[in-house]
Design a protein around this motif. Sequence first.
Motif, mmCIF file in Angstrom:
data_model
loop_
_atom_site.group_PDB
_atom_site.id
_atom_site.type_symbol
_atom_site.label_atom_id
_atom_site.label_comp_id
_atom_site.label_asym_id
_atom_site.label_seq_id
_atom_site.Cartn_x
_atom_site.Cartn_y
_atom_site.Cartn_z
ATOM 1 N N ARG A 142 0.683 -1.168 0.029
ATOM 2 C CA ARG A 142 0.065 0.132 0.012
ATOM 3 C C ARG A 142 1.138 1.295 0.013
ATOM 4 O O ARG A 142 0.674 2.374 -0.656
ATOM 5 N N ALA A 143 1.919 1.208 0.753
ATOM 6 C CA ALA A 143 3.065 2.234 0.783
ATOM 7 C C ALA A 143 3.527 2.749 -0.443
ATOM 8 O O ALA A 143 3.850 3.832 -1.045
ATOM 9 N N VAL A 144 3.905 1.577 -1.379
ATOM 10 C CA VAL A 144 4.336 1.640 -2.596
ATOM 11 C C VAL A 144 3.448 2.136 -3.796
ATOM 12 O O VAL A 144 3.892 3.214 -4.384
ATOM 13 N N VAL A 145 2.062 1.992 -3.440
ATOM 14 C CA VAL A 145 1.277 2.452 -4.365
ATOM 15 C C VAL A 145 0.938 4.100 -4.047
ATOM 16 O O VAL A 145 0.989 4.794 -5.062
ATOM 17 N N LEU A 146 0.977 4.245 -2.805
ATOM 18 C CA LEU A 146 1.062 6.063 -2.470
ATOM 19 C C LEU A 146 2.200 6.733 -2.700
ATOM 20 O O LEU A 146 2.258 7.638 -2.917
ATOM 21 N N THR A 147 3.292 5.778 -2.902
ATOM 22 C CA THR A 147 4.618 6.527 -3.486
ATOM 23 C C THR A 147 4.456 6.987 -4.876
ATOM 24 O O THR A 147 4.733 7.928 -5.059
ATOM 25 N N ALA A 148 3.932 6.214 -5.604
ATOM 26 C CA ALA A 148 3.674 6.174 -7.170
ATOM 27 C C ALA A 148 2.790 7.383 -7.114
ATOM 28 O O ALA A 148 3.007 8.352 -8.037
ATOM 29 N N LEU A 149 1.733 7.385 -6.201
ATOM 30 C CA LEU A 149 0.514 8.606 -6.270
ATOM 31 C C LEU A 149 1.173 9.843 -5.909
ATOM 32 O O LEU A 149 1.036 10.881 -6.584
ATOM 33 N N GLY A 150 2.219 9.907 -4.965
ATOM 34 C CA GLY A 150 2.804 10.908 -4.630
ATOM 35 C C GLY A 150 3.757 11.465 -5.683
ATOM 36 O O GLY A 150 3.865 12.913 -5.981
ATOM 37 N N ALA A 151 4.478 10.794 -6.566
ATOM 38 C CA ALA A 151 4.983 11.273 -7.488
ATOM 39 C C ALA A 151 4.331 11.939 -8.619
ATOM 40 O O ALA A 151 4.440 13.096 -9.034
ATOM 41 N N ALA A 152 3.146 11.474 -8.777
ATOM 42 C CA ALA A 152 2.233 11.892 -9.847
ATOM 43 C C ALA A 152 1.780 13.252 -9.502
ATOM 44 O O ALA A 152 1.585 14.168 -10.138
ATOM 45 N N LEU A 153 1.262 13.433 -8.000
ATOM 46 C CA LEU A 153 0.523 14.360 -7.614
ATOM 47 C C LEU A 153 1.744 15.651 -7.329
ATOM 48 O O LEU A 153 1.593 16.697 -7.626
ATOM 49 N N GLY A 154 3.115 15.255 -7.231
ATOM 50 C CA GLY A 154 4.148 16.241 -7.381
ATOM 51 C C GLY A 154 4.186 16.834 -8.669
ATOM 52 O O GLY A 154 4.373 17.905 -8.712
ATOM 53 N N GLY A 155 4.177 15.862 -9.613
ATOM 54 C CA GLY A 155 4.251 16.340 -10.987
ATOM 55 C C GLY A 155 3.295 17.380 -10.878
ATOM 56 O O GLY A 155 3.157 18.466 -11.887
ATOM 57 N N VAL A 156 2.016 17.156 -10.547
ATOM 58 C CA VAL A 156 0.808 18.163 -10.839
ATOM 59 C C VAL A 156 1.160 19.576 -10.090
ATOM 60 O O VAL A 156 0.938 20.397 -10.653
ATOM 61 N N ALA A 157 1.774 19.537 -8.917
ATOM 62 C CA ALA A 157 2.274 20.668 -7.957
ATOM 63 C C ALA A 157 3.235 21.278 -9.063
ATOM 64 O O ALA A 157 3.057 22.691 -8.983
ATOM 65 N N GLY A 158 4.161 20.565 -9.601
ATOM 66 C CA GLY A 158 5.326 21.263 -10.266
ATOM 67 C C GLY A 158 4.675 21.804 -11.497
ATOM 68 O O GLY A 158 5.182 23.122 -12.009
ATOM 69 N N LEU A 159 3.660 21.269 -12.176
ATOM 70 C CA LEU A 159 3.184 21.784 -13.194
ATOM 71 C C LEU A 159 2.272 23.159 -12.958
ATOM 72 O O LEU A 159 2.428 24.206 -13.681
#
Length: 329
Positions: A211-228
């Motif tokens: 479950r933590a791995v799934v949230l790590t991937a989600l965190g990377a994607a949402l970090g990308g949204v914040a960067g955008l």
Amino acid sequence: MLRLTKVELRRLFARRMIKVGVSGLFLITALLMFATWLEARPASESEQRAAQQQYEFAHREWVSNHVTNEAQCKADWVKQPDPKPKVEDMCAYPEPKLEEFGRPQQVYAEVMPQQLLGLSYLLLFAAFVLGASFLAAEFSTGAIGNWLTFEPRRLRVYGSKLLAAAIGLLPVALVVFTVAMLGSYLIIDQLGNTATTTGKVWGDLAATAGRAVVLTALGAALGGVAGLLLRHTAAALGVAMGYLVLVEAIFGNLLVKVQPWLIKLNFDAFVRHDTTYYVNQCASSSDGGYLCNSIEKTLTFEHGAWYLGILAVVLLLLGGAVFHRRDVS
């Protein structure tokens, strides 16, 4: 879309900050193993003597005072407002035991769940920052404008970049959690206690890590949204830190009833498959006083999953809408 994602993955791992960030995660994991070894070491002779002295003092105090303390506690229990804990729980004064003093023996089944939770915080934060840097760099260097001349379909570009950020951090998270689980087991097996590590414990730990791995991937994607959205890694990091300090730390502590709607508690509920939190329930007593009890409540895995899922969908849609319509120059 698949071709674009492959290209973005190559660009992701070609960036210096990604290499430095991933190397930093592996270094921190190694330091964690060293800290586990330090905690699992047997107590020294001086520590054992100090523990023996503390035990003897506590036992003398218990022999002299436990009857009086229990009687006073039961009298106080009667005055407590309802709902109140069981008198047996509130007024238990068990006899001290020597093994309760000094450095406790490390038990793998007890240590590892908290260690995994701490690692999940670290990986989520690192993934968010690395994902933000990946997309923010596209805007700060102007590369996104050049890229859109080759692939003008913005939503495909948007999706491929976020997917690359998420997929790229997946193997990193898997390696970190695998090394942590197996490394800690080998250390504690030599210096501590692994006797209670049953098949069910391994299954629960693996599920927590998954479950933590799934949230790590989600965190990377949402970090990308914040960067955008913010177009700068420092700005994305500032927003994240501001939220943690102002909302989670200050606002969440002042208004404890809003805890079920904060990201951290829902993150815990998802990773740990249910978590608990405390609220104060206060009432006037019969003697005119004002007494408060700390009530334990449970936040379920399902609540955390729905909360995080809806939040992620909203942010991903927002990022897509902004990227689709906003000037990239």
